[in-house]
Design a protein around this motif. Structure first.
Motif, mmCIF file in Angstrom:
data_model
loop_
_atom_site.group_PDB
_atom_site.id
_atom_site.type_symbol
_atom_site.label_atom_id
_atom_site.label_comp_id
_atom_site.label_asym_id
_atom_site.label_seq_id
_atom_site.Cartn_x
_atom_site.Cartn_y
_atom_site.Cartn_z
ATOM 1 N N ASP A 110 0.817 -1.212 0.000
ATOM 2 C CA ASP A 110 0.000 0.000 0.000
ATOM 3 C C ASP A 110 0.857 1.271 0.000
ATOM 4 N N GLY A 111 2.153 1.137 -0.160
ATOM 5 C CA GLY A 111 3.021 2.296 -0.322
ATOM 6 C C GLY A 111 3.272 3.097 0.935
ATOM 7 N N MET A 112 3.092 2.516 2.100
ATOM 8 C CA MET A 112 3.320 3.277 3.315
ATOM 9 C C MET A 112 4.800 3.357 3.658
ATOM 10 N N LEU A 113 5.560 2.357 3.289
ATOM 11 C CA LEU A 113 7.001 2.365 3.523
ATOM 12 C C LEU A 113 7.708 1.988 2.227
ATOM 13 N N THR A 114 8.888 2.545 2.057
ATOM 14 C CA THR A 114 9.676 2.161 0.878
ATOM 15 C C THR A 114 10.381 0.842 1.179
ATOM 16 N N GLN A 115 10.913 0.267 0.126
ATOM 17 C CA GLN A 115 11.607 -1.002 0.297
ATOM 18 C C GLN A 115 12.781 -0.865 1.259
ATOM 19 N N ALA A 116 13.502 0.250 1.174
ATOM 20 C CA ALA A 116 14.648 0.479 2.048
ATOM 21 C C ALA A 116 14.194 0.585 3.496
ATOM 22 N N GLN A 117 13.073 1.270 3.700
ATOM 23 C CA GLN A 117 12.558 1.404 5.068
ATOM 24 C C GLN A 117 12.158 0.039 5.640
ATOM 25 N N ILE A 118 11.520 -0.736 4.789
ATOM 26 C CA ILE A 118 11.115 -2.071 5.241
ATOM 27 C C ILE A 118 12.343 -2.883 5.645
ATOM 28 N N SER A 119 13.392 -2.739 4.835
ATOM 29 C CA SER A 119 14.618 -3.458 5.144
ATOM 30 C C SER A 119 15.184 -3.014 6.494
ATOM 31 N N ASP A 120 15.170 -1.721 6.734
ATOM 32 C CA ASP A 120 15.673 -1.215 8.008
ATOM 33 C C ASP A 120 14.847 -1.703 9.187
ATOM 34 N N VAL A 121 13.522 -1.604 9.045
ATOM 35 C CA VAL A 121 12.674 -1.974 10.184
ATOM 36 C C VAL A 121 12.779 -3.480 10.437
ATOM 37 N N THR A 122 13.007 -4.238 9.355
ATOM 38 C CA THR A 122 13.202 -5.691 9.543
ATOM 39 C C THR A 122 14.415 -5.949 10.413
ATOM 40 N N LYS A 123 15.522 -5.202 10.119
ATOM 41 C CA LYS A 123 16.733 -5.376 10.929
ATOM 42 C C LYS A 123 16.439 -5.060 12.384
ATOM 43 N N HIS A 124 15.654 -4.037 12.615
ATOM 44 C CA HIS A 124 15.337 -3.673 13.996
ATOM 45 C C HIS A 124 14.511 -4.770 14.676
ATOM 46 N N VAL A 125 13.511 -5.249 13.924
ATOM 47 C CA VAL A 125 12.646 -6.288 14.503
ATOM 48 C C VAL A 125 13.476 -7.518 14.877
ATOM 49 N N MET A 126 14.434 -7.846 13.998
ATOM 50 C CA MET A 126 15.256 -9.013 14.321
ATOM 51 C C MET A 126 16.124 -8.773 15.536
ATOM 52 N N SER A 127 16.548 -7.537 15.740
ATOM 53 C CA SER A 127 17.390 -7.240 16.905
ATOM 54 C C SER A 127 16.574 -7.291 18.206
ATOM 55 N N LEU A 128 15.263 -7.168 18.092
ATOM 56 C CA LEU A 128 14.430 -7.216 19.309
ATOM 57 C C LEU A 128 14.597 -8.555 20.026
ATOM 58 N N GLY A 129 14.684 -9.611 19.245
ATOM 59 C CA GLY A 129 14.892 -10.941 19.830
ATOM 60 C C GLY A 129 16.361 -11.260 19.975
ATOM 61 N N GLU A 130 17.195 -10.192 20.037
ATOM 62 C CA GLU A 130 18.654 -10.344 20.153
ATOM 63 C C GLU A 130 19.186 -11.229 19.035
ATOM 64 N N ASN A 131 18.712 -10.973 17.827
ATOM 65 C CA ASN A 131 19.124 -11.755 16.672
ATOM 66 C C ASN A 131 19.591 -10.766 15.603
ATOM 67 N N GLY A 132 20.729 -10.129 15.850
ATOM 68 C CA GLY A 132 21.208 -9.117 14.904
ATOM 69 C C GLY A 132 21.458 -7.796 15.617
ATOM 70 N N ALA A 133 22.226 -6.962 14.950
ATOM 71 C CA ALA A 133 22.615 -5.697 15.566
ATOM 72 C C ALA A 133 21.475 -4.688 15.514
ATOM 73 N N ALA A 134 21.496 -3.727 16.444
ATOM 74 C CA ALA A 134 20.486 -2.679 16.456
ATOM 75 C C ALA A 134 20.654 -1.800 15.215
ATOM 76 N N ASN A 135 19.578 -1.086 14.881
ATOM 77 C CA ASN A 135 19.589 -0.320 13.651
ATOM 78 C C ASN A 135 18.797 0.944 13.923
ATOM 79 N N GLN A 136 19.524 2.085 13.909
ATOM 80 C CA GLN A 136 18.908 3.337 14.350
ATOM 81 C C GLN A 136 17.723 3.741 13.488
ATOM 82 N N LYS A 137 17.931 3.666 12.150
ATOM 83 C CA LYS A 137 16.848 4.085 11.242
ATOM 84 C C LYS A 137 15.619 3.200 11.443
ATOM 85 N N GLY A 138 15.895 1.930 11.521
ATOM 86 C CA GLY A 138 14.797 0.988 11.696
ATOM 87 C C GLY A 138 14.058 1.255 12.992
#
Ligand code: SF4
Ligand code: SF4
Lengths: 494, 324
Positions: free
Chosen positions: B189-217
């Motif tokens: 639905d165009g609410m986030l760009t592909q790059a944003q989705i990629s960033d927020v994915t990194k953040h979500v993965m870091s929530l479960g301590e599975n990957g580094a934190a990501n400021q933009k995400g």
């Protein structure tokens, strides 16, 4: 076949004249064995007393097992799948004890048969014992052999009807008692007796009594030796287990023939043997056969004919043993003028010793394992679907169905402990996960199995590996049982 | 060929067995010959008795196959009828249990160990009929179909919550009280760009301590996601927002799978069972699922209580435990 040396000892009967073509179906020839007394008859009385005594009395013996188990010494508790025999209690998974007993019974039969022929048939087979009992009833009501034969031939009249009615009533009473005793092995005897007479007992109890009453009445009262000759497989098998060294009841025809009355024999002693053709041996035979025709399938080796003939020999002043227990080997020896082997050599030969050895070894092994068996057992069955589970914090969980067996007749606390699997904890489905520990304790009811579903959880990264469950009874016995289990984890868990 | 005594074999003059005086029937196997011994008469009578029995059986029970169907027999016995009678017997046995389960509020069910046990075993049977198609025979689920053995519950894991899910379903059109939650399709639905989705994915993965934190995400997360999934990603059961900080992912935990779920989320549907199963069956199903190892708000039944409950059923005695 003119000379004596050509006689076939297994079947030394004479040539008979061919009969007219017989009927297709033959009526049973009534057998009216005559009363006899003697060593073997007295032994038969003793065996009958013991076997019937055991059969009728055993269910009434009490055995205190405390409040949690039945107080009947011998009980086959089908409903709860337990078999009690005095101090021994057998569970379904220990059925090998029953199998062992059956094997011992089989080998025991081989042993007895190879040593002393069909002694089982002659003395302790239920068919023999009950037939004997019914024959005593015949004697009691109708009189001895001659009176019975006369009554058989007599036309039906009030006295015959009354006698037959009376006799059959006694048959029926004995038969009912027989069926009634049987069901007592399967439930608490005093309770079942009350239930039986007040109409409260299970249908299967009434059906069993009815069937056993009917079969005892028919087989013991009427079919008698026909069962041994036509229906029972044992005579065939036992005959095959005899060899030329087994003791069987034998008529020594080299000594007895040629038969002739006392008078004839006195006149012509050269021509006649010891048998005076008095037919006493035939008259007393419960299966109605003539042992002088040689070993035959109808002979149950009860030795009553020996008792009969020995009396005759005593009377006419000849040595006993014209009919005697003898082996086929001895027969040949004796006929040729030799002497029979001593009885101990006959009984203790390699074949019987091997049977005895096997029989004793199985018995000893069972006694030993009964003595050392644990009354606490544990079996573990792992859930396979799914084999492992990821928890939300990343831990891996496996599930096991653990069965605790308490084979004592009192409730016991049992502690399940896990060893191995570093960092592993367990809890069960009746407690909260927060209380997970390395061991837990459950009470198992008396004489029961308790199933506990156990979850084992290990930290993320634990690899698949074996570990052990141990159960310990928390009483002074402290019995233990251990089982290896396997912990499954996803491959390459981070 | 002639016999020993010179008479011709077979024919009018048959041979006689010497010891028994019985005729041979003329068959020979390896030197063993059969004698023509008459049958005992009781045997032929037993044979007739069997025939009479068989005739009676044929009259009483279904026996003869005909063109359309078989004869029915005057007793009217059928295997289906026997089955129905057995089912009825079992239903009668269970009637008191069913009545008890119907009258107990589900929260109070664990207070009685025996009731709980009956409910769990009844639920196990009902599960095999109604639920295994989606959740699997071992209730382990698969991608998109939740695993019911674990301790991760989107809508709550106590008995009451499970029962509600069972009754009304999830995103099920058949009930107005159904569990309802939708996640926006941020990419489609165009609410986030592909790059944003990629960033927020990194953040979500870091929530479960599975990957580094990501400021933009983290910033995107705070703006778009935290309202439902909570600032630290622990989810919200009232909204049906899954916990993103644990190890369990309904639609897969790989980076691509999470991105896909943010771009255009899949939404599973579970039917509500209120119209198809009776309330007692639903109660039993809830108890069973609760008992699979992840149930919450557990009432601790101590070892002693359990044993007492078993001993209180003398009619089945020791074996009741075996059958549990
Ligand atoms: S022949 Fe003798 S041993 Fe054999 S059954 Fe008759 S009486 Fe008994
Ligand atoms: S009892 Fe003895 S003497 Fe009399 S017929 Fe039999 S074998 Fe001969």
């Amino acid at each position: 076949m003119s000379s004596a040396d050509a006689i076939d000892w297994t079947n030394p009967a004479k040539k008979q004249t061919p009969p007219e073509p017989g009927p297709l179906y033959e009526k049973r020839k009534a057998v009216h064995p005559q009363r006899i007394d003697g060593n073997f008859r007295r032994f038969k009385w003793l065996v009958m007393l013991i076997t019937l005594g055991i059969y009728y009395i055993t269910p009434w013996i009490r055995w205190d097992r405390g409040p949690y188990a039945p107080n009947q010494a011998v009980l086959v508790d089908l409903a709860n799948r337990r078999f009690y025999m005095f101090g021994i209690e057998i569970w379904p998974h220990e059925f090998y004890y029953v199998a062992g007993m059956l094997i011992m019974a089989g080998i025991g039969l081989f042993l007895v048969t190879s040593a002393v022929g069909r002694a089982w048939c002659g003395y302790s087979c239920p068919q023999t014992v009950w037939t004997d009992l019914f024959q005593h009833v015949d004697r009691f009501v109708d009189g001895d052999r001659n009176a019975r034969m006369r009554l058989d031939a007599a036309p039906w009249g009030p006295s015959k009807i009354a006698k037959r009615g009376f006799k059959w009533t006694i048959y029926l009473f004995i038969s009912f008692w027989t069926g009634g005793a049987w069901i007592m092995y399967f439930a608490d005897a005093p309770t079942l007796t009350v239930e039986f007479w007040t109409g409260q007992a299970a249908t299967v109890a009434y059906a069993t009594v009815a069937i056993l009453t009917a079969t005892t009445f028919i087989l013991g009262g009427f079919l008698r030796e026909q069962v041994c000759i036509y229906m029972c497989p044992w005579p065939r098998i036992q005959t095959a287990m005899l060899d030329e060294k087994s003791l069987i009841v034998t008529y020594k025809d080299w000594r007895g023939e040629r038969r002739g009355s006392v008078k004839k024999a006195a006149k012509n002693p050269e021509e006649y043997g010891d048998c005076i053709d008095c037919n006493q041996c035939v008259a007393v035979c419960p299966t109605g056969i003539d042992i002088r025709e040689g070993a035959q399938i109808g002979c149950i080796t009860c030795a009553l004919c020996i008792d009969a003939c020995d009396r005759v020999m005593d009377e006419i002043g000849r040595p006993r043993g014209l009919i005697d227990y003898a082996t086929l080997e001895d027969c040949k020896n004796e006929a040729a003028g030799g002497t029979p082997k001593p009885i101990l050599t006959t009984l203790l030969r390699p074949r019987t010793l091997i049977y005895l050895g096997i029989w004793g070894a199985i018995g000893a092994a069972m006694l030993f394992s009964l003595g050392v068996r644990s009354h606490t057992e544990l079996t573990v069955e792992q859930d396979r679907n799914p084999p492992f589970m990821l928890m939300s914090n990343g831990d891996v969980r496996n599930a096991y169905t653990v069965r605790l067996r308490n084979m004592e007749s009192r409730p016991r606390d049992m502690e399940i402990t896990m060893s191995g699997l570093a960092g592993g904890l367990m809890w069960s489905d009746d407690m909260a996960r927060e209380k997970a520990a390395r061991s837990l304790t459950r009470t198992v009811s008396a004489d029961a199995t308790r199933i506990v579903r156990i979850y084992v959880v290990a930290p993320a990264g634990t690899a698949s590996q074996p570990f052990t469950f141990t159960v310990t009874s928390l009483d002074e016995q402290r019995e233990q049982d251990t089982t290896e289990a396997r912990f499954e984890a996803p491959e390459g868990t981070p | 060929m002639a016999n020993k005594d010179g008479s011709p074999k077979g024919g009018a003059s048959k041979r006689i067995d010497e010891p028994t005086g019985t005729e041979f029937v003329g068959h020979e196997w390896d030197g063993i010959e059969e004698l023509d011994t008459p049958m005992p008469r009781w045997w032929v009578w037993s044979y007739y008795a069997c025939i009479v029995w068989a005739i009676g059986y044929v009259i009483l029970y279904p026996a003869w196959p005909l063109l359309e169907k078989g004869t029915e027999g005057v007793l009217g016995w059928t295997s289906r009828g026997q089955f129905a009678a057995e089912m009825q017997t079992e239903a009668d046995r269970r009637a008191p249990i069913v009545a008890a389960l119907a009258s107990i509020p589900i929260e109070k069910l664990p207070e009685n160990a025996a009731n709980m046990r009956e409910a769990i075993s009844g639920g196990a049977a009902a599960f095999k009929v109604n639920c295994v198609q989606c959740h699997g025979a071992g209730a382990a689920g698969s991608k998109g179909y939740p695993n019911l053995n674990d301790d991760d519950w989107i809508w709550g894991g106590d008995l009451k919550a499970i029962e509600t899910t069972l009754v009304h379903g999830i995103r099920w059109g058949g009930s107005r009280e159904t569990r309802l939650s939708y996640m926006p399709a941020f990419g489609r639905d165009g609410m986030l760009t592909q790059a944003q989705i990629s960033d927020v994915t990194k953040h979500v993965m870091s929530l479960g301590e599975n990957g580094a934190a990501n400021q933009k995400g983290a910033e995107i997360y705070a703006a778009q996601c935290a309202s439902c999934h909570g600032p630290s990603g622990t989810g919200d059961r009232k909204l049906g927002a899954p916990n993103l900080a644990d190890a369990i992912w309904l639609y897969g935990g790989s980076r691509a799978e999470i991105e896909q779920q943010i771009y255009a989320p899949a939404h599973g549907v579970m039917p509500g069972w209120k119209d198809r199963l009776d309330p007692v069956t639903i109660t039993m199903l809830a108890a069973y699922i609760h008992s699979r190892g992840g149930g919450e708000d557990f009432v601790d039944r101590t070892a002693k209580e359990g044993a007492a409950a078993i001993e209180a059923r003398p009619e089945t005695g020791a074996i009741s435990d075996e059958q549990r």
